[in-house]
Write an enzyme that holds these catalytic residues in place. Sequence first.
Site, short mmCIF file in Angstrom:
data_model
loop_
_atom_site.label_atom_id
_atom_site.label_comp_id
_atom_site.label_asym_id
_atom_site.label_seq_id
_atom_site.Cartn_x
_atom_site.Cartn_y
_atom_site.Cartn_z
N CYS A 1 0.89 -1.07 0.04
CA CYS A 1 -0.07 0.05 0.00
C CYS A 1 0.89 1.21 0.06
O CYS A 1 1.79 1.43 0.80
CB CYS A 1 -0.85 -0.01 1.32
SG CYS A 1 -1.80 -1.32 1.21
N GLN B 1 -3.69 -7.05 -6.73
CA GLN B 1 -4.48 -7.81 -5.65
C GLN B 1 -5.89 -7.09 -5.35
O GLN B 1 -5.78 -5.83 -4.96
CB GLN B 1 -3.58 -7.34 -4.25
CG GLN B 1 -3.86 -8.26 -3.04
CD GLN B 1 -2.99 -8.03 -1.75
OE1 GLN B 1 -2.98 -6.94 -1.51
NE2 GLN B 1 -2.65 -9.01 -1.44
N TYR C 1 -8.56 -8.49 6.73
CA TYR C 1 -9.50 -7.65 5.86
C TYR C 1 -10.80 -8.45 5.48
O TYR C 1 -10.92 -9.51 6.06
CB TYR C 1 -8.74 -7.23 4.53
CG TYR C 1 -7.70 -6.19 4.81
CD1 TYR C 1 -8.16 -5.15 5.49
CD2 TYR C 1 -6.26 -6.53 4.61
CE1 TYR C 1 -7.05 -4.34 5.98
CE2 TYR C 1 -5.30 -5.55 5.17
CZ TYR C 1 -5.74 -4.56 5.80
OH TYR C 1 -4.78 -3.57 5.93
N ARG D 1 -4.12 -14.64 -1.25
CA ARG D 1 -3.21 -14.48 -0.12
C ARG D 1 -4.00 -14.72 1.12
O ARG D 1 -5.28 -14.25 1.21
CB ARG D 1 -2.73 -12.97 -0.10
CG ARG D 1 -1.89 -12.83 1.16
CD ARG D 1 -1.02 -11.77 1.23
NE ARG D 1 0.21 -11.97 0.69
CZ ARG D 1 1.29 -11.05 0.96
NH1 ARG D 1 1.13 -9.91 1.49
NH2 ARG D 1 2.53 -11.16 0.19
N GLY E 1 8.64 -8.14 0.36
CA GLY E 1 7.94 -6.88 0.57
C GLY E 1 8.82 -5.82 0.98
O GLY E 1 9.33 -5.22 0.12
N ARG E 2 9.20 -5.44 2.21
CA ARG E 2 9.82 -4.28 2.65
C ARG E 2 11.35 -4.27 2.15
O ARG E 2 11.81 -3.05 1.82
CB ARG E 2 9.93 -4.28 4.07
CG ARG E 2 8.56 -3.71 4.80
CD ARG E 2 8.48 -4.08 6.23
NE ARG E 2 8.44 -5.56 6.34
CZ ARG E 2 8.68 -6.27 7.56
NH1 ARG E 2 8.51 -5.35 8.69
NH2 ARG E 2 8.70 -7.47 7.70
C1 LIG Z 1 3.94 -0.52 3.72
C2 LIG Z 1 3.27 -1.84 3.55
C3 LIG Z 1 2.37 -2.07 2.65
C4 LIG Z 1 1.78 -3.15 2.54
N1 LIG Z 1 0.75 -3.21 1.68
C5 LIG Z 1 0.28 -4.64 1.39
C6 LIG Z 1 -0.83 -4.86 0.67
O1 LIG Z 1 -1.26 -4.19 -0.19
N2 LIG Z 1 -1.26 -6.22 0.38
C7 LIG Z 1 -0.70 -7.28 1.24
O2 LIG Z 1 -1.09 -8.51 1.19
N3 LIG Z 1 0.27 -7.20 2.27
C8 LIG Z 1 0.67 -5.71 2.42
N4 LIG Z 1 1.82 -5.57 3.30
C9 LIG Z 1 2.48 -6.69 3.78
C10 LIG Z 1 3.38 -7.18 3.13
O3 LIG Z 1 2.97 -7.63 1.57
C11 LIG Z 1 4.21 -8.28 3.42
O4 LIG Z 1 3.19 -9.34 3.63
C12 LIG Z 1 4.76 -8.16 4.87
O5 LIG Z 1 5.42 -6.98 5.01
C13 LIG Z 1 5.67 -8.97 5.34
O6 LIG Z 1 6.92 -9.34 4.29
P1 LIG Z 1 8.14 -8.51 4.28
O7 LIG Z 1 9.06 -8.97 5.45
O8 LIG Z 1 8.90 -9.08 3.11
O9 LIG Z 1 8.10 -6.97 4.17
C14 LIG Z 1 2.17 -4.28 3.41
C15 LIG Z 1 3.34 -4.12 4.24
C16 LIG Z 1 3.90 -2.70 4.50
C17 LIG Z 1 4.98 -2.60 5.38
#
Ligand SMILES: Cc1cc2nc3c(=O)[nH]c(=O)nc-3n(C[C@H](O)[C@H](O)[C@H](O)COP(=O)(O)O)c2cc1C
Length: 338
Positions: A2, A76, A157, A205, A298-299
């Site tokens: 997001c 998504q 959600y 997901r 993700g991050r």
């Molecule tokens: C800023 C931000 C936005 C995210 N937006 C989404 C999203 O739109 N859809 C989703 O399924 N997960 C979202 N997540 C969760 C990430 O997709 C991911 O599952 C989570 O951060 C853990 O993975 P990571 O350690 O690789 O970041 C978001 C996380 C962050 C920090």
Amino acid sequence: MCQYSAIDGVVGEWHKIHLGSFATGGAGLIMVEATGVEPEARISLGCTGIWNTKQADAFEPIIKFVHSQGVKIGIQLAHAGRKGSTMLPWDDHEIASQADGGWTTKSASAISYKNFPEPKEMSILEIEELKVKFIEASMRAKDSGFDLIEIHAAHGYLFHQFLSPLTNTRNDKYGGSFENRTRLLVDTAKLIREKIGEDMPLFVRISATDWVEGGWDLYQSIELCKILKDNGVDLIDVSSGGLVHDAKITTGPGYQVHFAAEIKQKAAILTAAVGQITEATQAEEIIKSDNSDAVMIGRQMLRNPRWAISAAEELGEKIPWSLQLERARRIGARKSPQ
Ligand SMILES: Cc1cc2nc3c(=O)[nH]c(=O)nc-3n(C[C@H](O)[C@H](O)[C@H](O)COP(=O)(O)O)c2cc1C
């Protein structure tokens, strides 16, 4: 991920650069952030939407650019339910009032999240209409050129609110038994598959567990994934948590991989692992050990959108680079940089 940067759900310059940077960064597949199927489906006022053609059209130049780099892009599709109607994370207050442009949220049952206002329990008619909105959004996404669709049924959600007994206390055909709580998601996945045809991949997901006693858990996830597979879902993107704000989650590098592994084995479906995967060798090990079929980053991709090309270099894999970047390759570079 997001970005809270859409206007009326329409993506703009920020999204073009944000998503485009992954396309030049070695990603195989880019997944567009949780995108609402109706205005009230958004988490925040700045979330993306695909409930109208203006929003769908705005994705087209981004999709074209991503494709020009030989990369795939999915979207998504989401509904925030009781976790919706928020301000942007960097605003001075969290919940959007009607005056801010917020809305009355809806959910499986009238149970609030955290300090959020109580959502309205959805009527059967609203549930049936919601399925249609997901189908219409899927068709808009397909027509815009997206390569695949992911249904967001994780992180507390709306779909997850129906799945978990902690947030679903209905006593009609959408609540109570496992079959009833999973009905909305299974029906929606089945209908989307029927509409988009056989060729377009469909991901879901999920949160494998609520991390709360008496909530949604891995056993139910495995049973759900078997049913989703039978209804045309190709891959389960396995995350966890997000339903309640005070769950005790054990985190650490790759902390959700074992959920993906169990679902892959026991439901015999492709999975993607996500969560604190930040190292090339770690990602490679997850795939090689057959714990998961893919990894979602993700991050780490926000920190470094070109993480994937660095990871490939580290692992000695030659992946295609954007032509404009070729001369920066460390391995196989023959010409001097002048
Ligand atoms: C800023 C931000 C936005 C995210 N937006 C989404 C999203 O739109 N859809 C989703 O399924 N997960 C979202 N997540 C969760 C990430 O997709 C991911 O599952 C989570 O951060 C853990 O993975 P990571 O350690 O690789 O970041 C978001 C996380 C962050 C920090």
